[in-house]
Every structure is written in structure tokens, then in C-alpha cells.
Design a protein around this motif. Structure first.
Motif, short mmCIF file in Angstrom:
data_model
loop_
_atom_site.label_atom_id
_atom_site.label_comp_id
_atom_site.label_asym_id
_atom_site.label_seq_id
_atom_site.Cartn_x
_atom_site.Cartn_y
_atom_site.Cartn_z
N ASP A 1 -3.60 -0.22 8.77
CA ASP A 1 -4.14 0.73 7.81
C ASP A 1 -3.68 2.16 8.08
N HIS B 1 -13.04 -8.28 -8.01
CA HIS B 1 -12.11 -7.36 -7.34
C HIS B 1 -10.67 -7.74 -7.69
N GLN C 1 0.81 -1.22 0.00
CA GLN C 1 0.00 0.00 0.00
C GLN C 1 0.85 1.28 0.00
N ARG D 1 -15.59 3.29 5.38
CA ARG D 1 -14.54 2.32 5.12
C ARG D 1 -14.25 1.50 6.37
N THR E 1 -0.25 4.44 -1.66
CA THR E 1 -1.28 5.26 -1.00
C THR E 1 -0.66 6.50 -0.38
N THR F 1 -0.13 -4.12 3.97
CA THR F 1 -0.12 -2.81 4.63
C THR F 1 1.27 -2.34 5.06
N TYR G 1 -7.16 6.43 0.21
CA TYR G 1 -7.54 5.09 0.67
C TYR G 1 -8.66 4.51 -0.21
N GLN G 2 -9.53 5.36 -0.73
CA GLN G 2 -10.53 4.86 -1.67
C GLN G 2 -9.86 4.23 -2.89
N ARG H 1 -9.80 -10.51 -0.91
CA ARG H 1 -11.26 -10.46 -1.08
C ARG H 1 -11.74 -11.79 -1.67
N ARG I 1 -6.79 3.03 -2.96
CA ARG I 1 -6.12 1.82 -2.49
C ARG I 1 -7.08 0.64 -2.47
N ASP I 2 -8.23 0.82 -1.85
CA ASP I 2 -9.17 -0.29 -1.67
C ASP I 2 -9.73 -0.79 -2.98
#
Length: 527
Positions: free
Chosen positions: A433, A398, A260, A342, A263, A411, A298-299, A393, A301-302
Motif C-alpha cells: 500500500d 463493492h 492502484q 484505513r 492513486t 498494488t 487512498y480513500q 472484497r 482508491r479503496d
């Protein structure tokens, strides 16, 4: 210079070398190795191994590693990806057929094949200069002879007693007398000492083949896992091309996806369009911008970050100025964005950094993810198995959907700041996170506000956790009110946010300045 009327800690200043870790025993062991002639890679692995014993809730040989390394402190940033992969039988069909819609953090399916030992051995062979037996000797000593439990370790350990009690080996090793050790108690891990001895003698094969691998696969299969001895034998990390952005005249480097780290770089790109230096560092205006940049990053990232070997990730596009410009238009200095809720997760991790007398610079992070990982422990090997696979997931559409041999969204993220081709600072902030927030917060404290590493790490922190902005108790009430006026729900963080280390190099003066987070038990130390 800090105000000496107030409690606190001065930065550590030296000319020879500096080590910064979250445990005094790890810092001291690494510094002793440097004094014997070891280099920064040797010292980093030595410290990580000690931490795998004395901070068992945060890290271990059953976890993963990422490393950024700059030989001589100038030129190329070398990145090593020591993240584990899903078992070869981890097909989405298997989970769907059994009605599994999410991977529980305490299930065998959350266990990816540990990458730490492969990473330690590869980095040692390629860049170290001290035999692995000497590098691992302090960790073996503490596992066999015992170590004193420190205060933050006790607090984390105590909160995980229910998880540990579910596994016979975990309870036997980590709940002696039926409870978590208290600060000041001496704790031993003789099974882990034997495992470390085997690794010191045989290298990676001492972990991924033979009795240790057999112990771990047997434990996972008994719990319903899909892991095989072939999965362990095939485990292998790789060198990677790190990603970077520019911020306030510095180049900031991070690991590429599935890490991540991107991010944090996106957050910096968004914040680069605001005059942070013109704002009070301890103000609602500054924290609001940090929160909004984080929520947007973060949006991304996810939705988009995944293993690039198994899914398409447009790294260049996500880090482009044009993309940041479009996202930044959504940020109002006066009003919080309306964004979907989130789910944010904490984790226990160790981050450390080392700069040696040759100015080799290492940024190194090691983790089993959640406290004591999956809670599954090899009964003969004493190895705590990570639960990094909980980041996958169960969703075919996804990019981070589970698949055989795939790495999950990860992370843990080491950072490296460069300027004019030279290392400015290895740095990192652990905490699940929270890590992109933490990396950006500490870095902007240095680059926008001119703080030294210790002051930058000490400084009060905020985070947007699920539906609210959570702040540490050191954030003044007036700042909390300012965030509320901008539309944020505000609450006090249940725990201190993250924990970090940094070493700043002054090439002109020939000095090193180190800082270590008071939110943990550790320290920076140098000579």
C-alpha cells in the motif's frame, strides 16, 4: 552532488546502458545480457527471473507482472497487464454460503492464477530479441547451483517462518534444517530449476499446461481451492492503455485500474496546487501535504478502483483537474484532516528498470504480494503461489467484489516519466500500500527539488499507516514535532518504507543516471 562527508552512495552514471534492481545478482545478469546484444526487455525478464529465485519472499513465477515500455525512449508508452484472475468458480454466492466475509491471506482463495510467465513469454516474443533459454539461464543456474542469501532477504525470510512451516513443501524448500537461511548461507531450489527449464523450452505452455499446472492445481484443491486446469490453460494477460497526468512539465504514466497507479496520479494532481519547491524537502510542511494528499487519494482508491472489465471506473473523471480542485480544497497546510481509519497492508515485491543503448526504456514490477505469498508451494514444481486475491472484497455492493475471472485491486505499479515526447525516467517504489506514496515522494524529490535518482531514493520517507503518520528513523525529531503540531499522531515505522529504482535519461548529454534503494540489497549498474 552529495556531501561526501556522509555515508551514502553516488548515483551510477553511464552512456551505454543502466540496470537497476534490488539484488546484485539480478543487475549483473541483466547487464551481461545487454553486453551480449540483448535489449531492455530481454534484460528486464532476465533480472525478474533471477529475482524470482534469489529474492523468493518478494517475487516468483507464481506471481504477477506489470510493465511499461517505451521503444527507443520516445513516442508511445506500451503497457502490459500481467495480473492474474480469480478462478472461474469464484462466485460470490460460494463464499457467502460458507460464511466467508474476507479472504484470508494464507488461504487457497487468496491465490489468483499467476500472470508472470504469460507476461514474460508475451513480452519476450513481441519485443525481445534473445531466445528465452538464454534469458532464463542465469535464474536456472542460481536455482540449481545455489545463491548466497543477502541481508534484507534474510530479515524478510526470518519473519515468515511460521507461515512457511504450515506447508510441507514450503518448509522443505525454504526452511532447510528447520529454519530460514541466514545472510551468507547458500540456498538451492532444484524443483524451481526444473520448472524454469521447462518454461525455457516450452514457453508459457510449460507452466500453464502439463506437469507444472497439474502440480499447482492439485496443491490448491487439496487446500480447498476452486482452481482448475482450465483456469490455468486460459490464463492470459493483455496490453492496456496506460493512464497519465501532468506534473511540473512532465507526463507521468501508470498502469490503469485495477492497478492502484491512478492513486499516485491523483496525489500528484492534488500536490500540483502547492508550491512544494518553496518548502524545505525535509520539513513537516512538505511531509504534511504529502500525507494529506495521500490520505484523500487512498480513500478514492479503496472506494472506486476495481477491474474495469467487471466494474465501472471513471478514470477520466478521477484524473480531471476539476476533481482534484474539489478534493484539494479540503487540505489545510496547518491542520490534519479527520478521516476514517484505513487498513494498510505491506507486501514484498521487486521493482526494476532498464535503459539500453538504443534507449529502449522498461519499467517492470513482479510480485507474489505478501512475503512468500499465500505460503502454498507446489511440491513438485517448487512454485510459491501468490496471495493477490486477498485484495478482493466479499461485498456485492463493492466494485472490487470477487467474481469469476476478475482481477483484484492490484498494488504493484511501475512508473514512467516523459518530457517533450521522450522518456525522462522509468521509476518505481515497491512496498504494498505504500507504493503510491513512494512513487510520488521519489518523483517530487526529482521534479520539485532537483535531486538525482540516488539522492531522491535515499531521502527520508513518511507514510500514513492506519491511524498514524509513521516516519523512518532518519526523519529529524523537529519534523516529527511539526507533524504532531498539525494534528498527526506520529510514530516510527517498524520497517524501512519501500524500496525503489530509477534511471534518468539526459538526452542532450547522452547520459544515463541510475539509483537503487539502500533499503534493499541491490544496486544500479551500467556501462
Amino acid at each position: 552532488m552529495r556531501d561526501l562527508h556522509f555515508p551514502g552512495r553516488s548515483p551510477v552514471r553511464a552512456t551505454g546502458a543502466v540496470v537497476a534492481t534490488s539484488q546484485p545478482m539480478a543487475s549483473a545478469a541483466a547487464l551481461a545480457l545487454l553486453r551480449e546484444g540483448g535489449n531492455a526487455i530481454d534484460a528486464a525478464i532476465c533480472a525478474a527471473a533471477v529475482l524470482a529465485v534469489v529474492e523468493p519472499q518478494s517475487t516468483g513465477v507464481g506471481g504477477d507482472v506489470f510493465c511499461l515500455y517505451v521503444p527507443g525512449g520516445k513516442g508511445e508508452v506500451i503497457a502490459y497487464n500481467g495480473a492474474g484472475r480469480a478462478p472461474g468458480a469464484a462466485h460470490i454466492d460460494w463464499y457467502e454460503e460458507r460464511g466467508i466475509t474476507a479472504i484470508a491471506s494464507d488461504s487457497p482463495h487468496s491465490v489468483t492464477i499467476p500472470g508472470a510467465i504469460d507476461a514474460w513469454c508475451r513480452l519476450s516474443a513481441d519485443h525481445g530479441r534473445t531466445p528465452l533459454e538464454r534469458v532464463l539461464a542465469p535464474a536456472i543456474h542460481y536455482a540449481e547451483k545455489g545463491y548466497v542469501v543477502h541481508d534484507r532477504v534474510e530479515a524478510d525470510w526470518r519473519e515468515t517462518q511460521v507461515l512457511l512451516a504450515r506447508d510441507e513443501a514450503a518448509a522443505r524448500i525454504f526452511l532447510p534444517g528447520g529454519r530460514a537461511p541466514r545472510a551468507g548461507d547458500v540456498h538451492r531450489q532444484p524443483e524451481l530449476a526444473q520448472t524454469l527449464r521447462r518454461i525455457a523450452k516450452l514457453g508459457r505452455s510449460g507452466f500453464y499446461e502439463g506437469e507444472v499446472a497439474e502440480d499447482l492445481v492439485s496443491r490448491l484443491k487439496a487446500a480447498g481451492g476452486l482452481h482448475t486446469l482450465d483456469d490455468f490453460a486460459a490464463a492470459q494477460g493483455n496490453y492496456a492503455r496506460p493512464v497519465k497526468t501532468s506534473y511540473r512539465g512532465a507526463e507521468i504514466w501508470q498502469m490503469p485500474p485495477s492497478n492502484q497507479g491512478l492513486t499516485a496520479l491523483l496525489m500528484l494532481n492534488l500536490l500540483s496546487g502547492f508550491d512544494l519547491a518553496g518548502l524545505d524537502p525535509l520539513s513537516a510542511a512538505r511531509f504534511h501535504l504529502e500525507i494529506e494528499a495521500g490520505r484523500l487519494a487512498y480513500q478514492v482508491r479503496d472506494a472506486l478502483i476495481a477491474d474495469p472489465a467487471k466494474a465501472k471506473v471513471d478514470i477520466e473523471g478521477l484524473l480531471s483537474n476539476a476533481y482534484a480542485d474539489r478534493l484539494r480544497e479540503r487540505i489545510s497546510p496547518e491542520r490534519a484532516l479527520e478521516l476514517p481509519v484505513r487498513a494498510m497492508e505491506p507486501s514484498d515485491t521487486v521493482y526494476l528498470c532498464v535503459v539500453d543503448s538504443d534507449r529502449n526504456a522498461v519499467s517492470f514490477i513482479n510480485s507474489t504480494y505478501w512475503s512468500f505469498g499465500s505460503g502454498l508451494v507446489g511440491p513438485k514444481s517448487g512454485v510459491v503461489l501468490q496471495n493477490r486475491g486477498a485484495g478482493f472484497r466479499i461485498d456485492r455492493k463493492h466494485p472490487n467484489c470477487i467474481a469469476p475471472g476478475k482481477q483484484p485491486l492490484h498494488t504493484i505499479m511501475p512508473g514512467m516519466a516523459m518530457r517533450d515526447g521522450h522518456v525522462l525516467a522509468p521509476f518505481g517504489v515497491m512496498g504494498g500500500d505504500y507504493q503510491p506514496f513512494g512513487n510520488v515522494h521519489v518523483l517530487t524529490n526529482v521534479l520539485d527539488y532537483g535531486m538525482d535518482p540516488q539522492a531522491a531514493i535515499d531521502f527520508p520517507r513518511v507514510f500514513h499507516n492506519r491511524t498514524a503518520a509513521v516516519v523512518e528513523r532518519s526523519v529529524p525529531p523537529a519534523v516529527m514535532r511539526g507533524l504532531q503540531q498539525r494534528g498527526h499522531a506520529v510514530g516510527i515505522a517498524e520497517e524501512a518504507l519501500g524500496g525503489g529504482q530509477m534511471i534518468l535519461i539526459d538526452w542532450e548529454k547522452g547520459t544515463l543516471t541510475g539509483g537503487s534503494d539502500p533499503r534493499k540489497d541491490g544496486l544500479a549498474i551500467g556501462y
